[in-house]
Design a protein around this motif. Structure first.
Motif, short mmCIF file in Angstrom:
data_model
loop_
_atom_site.label_atom_id
_atom_site.label_comp_id
_atom_site.label_asym_id
_atom_site.label_seq_id
_atom_site.Cartn_x
_atom_site.Cartn_y
_atom_site.Cartn_z
N SER A 193 -1.56 3.01 -3.46
CA SER A 193 -0.78 2.13 -2.58
C SER A 193 -1.50 1.88 -1.25
O SER A 193 -2.46 2.58 -0.89
N ALA A 194 -0.97 0.92 -0.51
CA ALA A 194 -1.54 0.54 0.79
C ALA A 194 -1.47 1.69 1.79
O ALA A 194 -2.43 1.95 2.51
N SER A 195 -0.34 2.41 1.81
CA SER A 195 -0.17 3.44 2.84
C SER A 195 -1.18 4.57 2.69
O SER A 195 -1.41 5.32 3.64
N GLY A 196 -1.80 4.69 1.52
CA GLY A 196 -2.86 5.67 1.32
C GLY A 196 -4.05 5.39 2.22
O GLY A 196 -4.87 6.27 2.48
N ALA A 197 -4.16 4.14 2.69
CA ALA A 197 -5.27 3.80 3.59
C ALA A 197 -4.77 3.65 5.02
O ALA A 197 -5.45 3.06 5.87
N GLY A 198 -3.58 4.18 5.30
CA GLY A 198 -3.08 4.22 6.69
C GLY A 198 -2.32 2.97 7.11
O GLY A 198 -2.12 2.04 6.33
N THR A 253 -11.13 6.62 -12.40
CA THR A 253 -11.31 5.25 -11.91
C THR A 253 -10.18 5.00 -10.91
O THR A 253 -9.00 5.10 -11.28
N CYS A 254 -10.54 4.74 -9.67
CA CYS A 254 -9.52 4.60 -8.63
C CYS A 254 -9.40 3.14 -8.18
O CYS A 254 -10.41 2.49 -7.86
N VAL A 255 -8.18 2.67 -8.16
CA VAL A 255 -7.90 1.26 -7.89
C VAL A 255 -6.81 1.15 -6.83
O VAL A 255 -5.84 1.90 -6.86
N ARG A 256 -6.99 0.24 -5.90
CA ARG A 256 -5.97 -0.02 -4.87
C ARG A 256 -5.09 -1.17 -5.37
O ARG A 256 -5.61 -2.22 -5.76
N VAL A 257 -3.80 -0.96 -5.40
CA VAL A 257 -2.86 -1.99 -5.89
C VAL A 257 -1.91 -2.39 -4.75
O VAL A 257 -1.71 -1.63 -3.81
N PRO A 258 -1.31 -3.59 -4.86
CA PRO A 258 -0.48 -4.07 -3.74
C PRO A 258 0.93 -3.49 -3.77
O PRO A 258 1.93 -4.20 -3.90
N VAL A 259 0.98 -2.17 -3.65
CA VAL A 259 2.24 -1.43 -3.58
C VAL A 259 2.23 -0.78 -2.19
O VAL A 259 1.19 -0.29 -1.76
N MET A 260 3.34 -0.80 -1.48
CA MET A 260 3.31 -0.31 -0.09
C MET A 260 3.16 1.21 -0.02
O MET A 260 2.43 1.73 0.80
N ARG A 261 3.86 1.91 -0.94
CA ARG A 261 3.91 3.37 -0.77
C ARG A 261 4.00 4.04 -2.13
O ARG A 261 4.67 3.52 -3.03
N ALA A 262 3.38 5.18 -2.29
CA ALA A 262 3.36 6.03 -3.49
C ALA A 262 2.27 5.59 -4.48
O ALA A 262 2.17 4.43 -4.85
#
Ligand SMILES: NC(=O)c1ccc[n+]([C@@H]2O[C@H](COP(=O)([O-])OP(=O)(O)OC[C@H]3O[C@@H](n4cnc5c(N)ncnc54)[C@H](OP(=O)(O)O)[C@@H]3O)[C@@H](O)[C@H]2O)c1
Length: 341
Positions: free
Chosen positions: A162-167, A237-246
């Motif tokens: 999620s996004a919040s993982g990047a602050g 394999t790590c992917v950033r998805v457009p989820v705000m949290r979790a």
């Protein structure tokens, strides 16, 4: 033994820092004096904690006099510079950054997996304990009890982060781009080079020579350290998805010893820190929204891996969702501090 340690929260204005205060309050963590620290940018800002207003102070080398417990979430350069200073003057540090995770002699702790590694560390007597990477924690809470039962030989994980993982900045980028796209405007890419809203992309960490990004390698090497066994084969394999949290993770496991979906399900239901949501009849499994704001890692899609049928190996697939600001960061650190109390 300290009954109400003096606590400093370092990086208190960030996404994890805010969660630290919420979790300390929810769990009634006993606190003597509380010190809120961030960068110069935030000095003077007022923050309320349990009905009292505190003023954020700039983090400096003098910030830790009289502090017994320092909860760090201000990035790895701040940790590298200030955590040893804090430890030197007697603050026991629990650090959320990657600065010390792989340092020999520094425990890397998920309480459900290796709480015993902090034996001998006392609050108010210095020392640094590292909190693992959020994706590693969310994976190991459910995989550790299965590993204890049937010994994992190989693990293949794909993340949906999620996004919040990047602050905070990443959360704002997802929010503003989503509004821009819905308003028919071109999305502004400030933090990530690719459009984030209505898109997904490979994790934004650096890529090494072998083609893995650092987030993927953290999941491999941190698991080896936490389990104390670097013979376990892991690929991620790590992917950033457009989820705000979790964060969510799809995990394929191969075991040494016999295990099947029924035993795995029973084991997970009995393990700490886990809620099983596995309703095949209604196609209802964990989602990041279910996991947001929760302490437990949610586990579902628990099934025998049909690709292993007939070859004598035991394989399972599971799908997990966990709030990476809580269990993946602040909650895990507070649980470590509770063990020290
Ligand atoms: N987000 C997650 O899910 C997550 C999970 C596990 C671990 N972590 C780790 O936790 C740390 C913080 O992440 P975050 O997501 O909370 O980031 P964030 O939202 O960007 O917040 C960063 C915090 O650190 C402070 N800070 C930055 N540089 C500083 C400095 N030189 N001196 C003092 N304070 C400084 C910021 O203060 P200002 O507001 O004053 O700039 C802010 O309070 C990172 O190391 C990250 O890798 C994050």
């Amino acid at each position: 033994m300290l009954s109400a340690p003096n606590v400093a929260v370092v990086g208190v204005t960030g996404a994890v820092g805010e969660e630290f205060l919420a979790i300390l309050a929810e769990r009634n963590f006993p606190i003597g004096d509380l010190k809120l620290l961030a960068s110069k940018r935030s000095a003077g800002k007022k923050i309320e904690y349990q009905g009292k207003i505190f003023t954020v102070e700039e983090l400096t080398e003098d910030s830790f006099d009289g502090v017994d417990l320092a909860l760090f979430s201000a990035g790895s350069s701040a940790s590298k510079k200030y955590a040893p200073v804090a430890s030197e003057v007697g603050a026991t540090v629990v650090d959320n950054s990657s600065a010390f995770r792989m340092t020999d002699g520094i425990p890397l702790v998920v309480p459900e997996a290796n709480a015993d590694t902090i034996k001998g560390i006392e609050l108010g007597k210095g020392g640094i304990i590292a909190n693992p990477n959020c994706s590693t924690i969310i994976m190991l809470v459910p995989v550790t009890p299965l590993h204890r039962l049937a010994h994992v030989k190989r693990m293949v994980v794909s993340t949906y982060q999620s996004a919040s993982g990047a602050g905070r900045a990443a959360m704002m980028e997802l929010d503003s781009q989503t509004r821009q796209v819905l308003d028919g405007k071109p999305p502004e890419c400030k933090l990530f080079p690719q459009q984030y809203a209505f898109n997904l992309f490979s994790h934004n960490s650096d890529i090494g020579e072998e083609g893995y990004n650092t987030e993927e390698l953290k999941m491999v090497y941190e698991t080896h350290k936490i389990w104390g066994d670097d013979s376990i084969k892991i690929t991620a394999t790590c992917v950033r998805v457009p989820v705000m949290r979790a964060h969510s993770e799809s995990i394929n496991l191969e075991f040494e010893d016999p295990i099947d979906e029924k035993i795995a399900s029973e084991t997970l239901k009995a393990a700490p820190g886990i809620t099983v949501i596995d309703d095949r009849d209604n196609n209802r499994f964990p989602t990041p929204l279910d996991a947001s704001g929760k302490d437990d890692v949610l586990v579902g899609r628990i099934r025998n891996d049909i690709s292993r049928e007939g070859d004598g190996a035991c394989g399972l697939d599971i799908f997990v969702c966990g709030d990476q600001l809580r269990k993946g960061a602040a909650l895990n650190a507070v649980q470590i501090a509770e063990l020290l109390l």
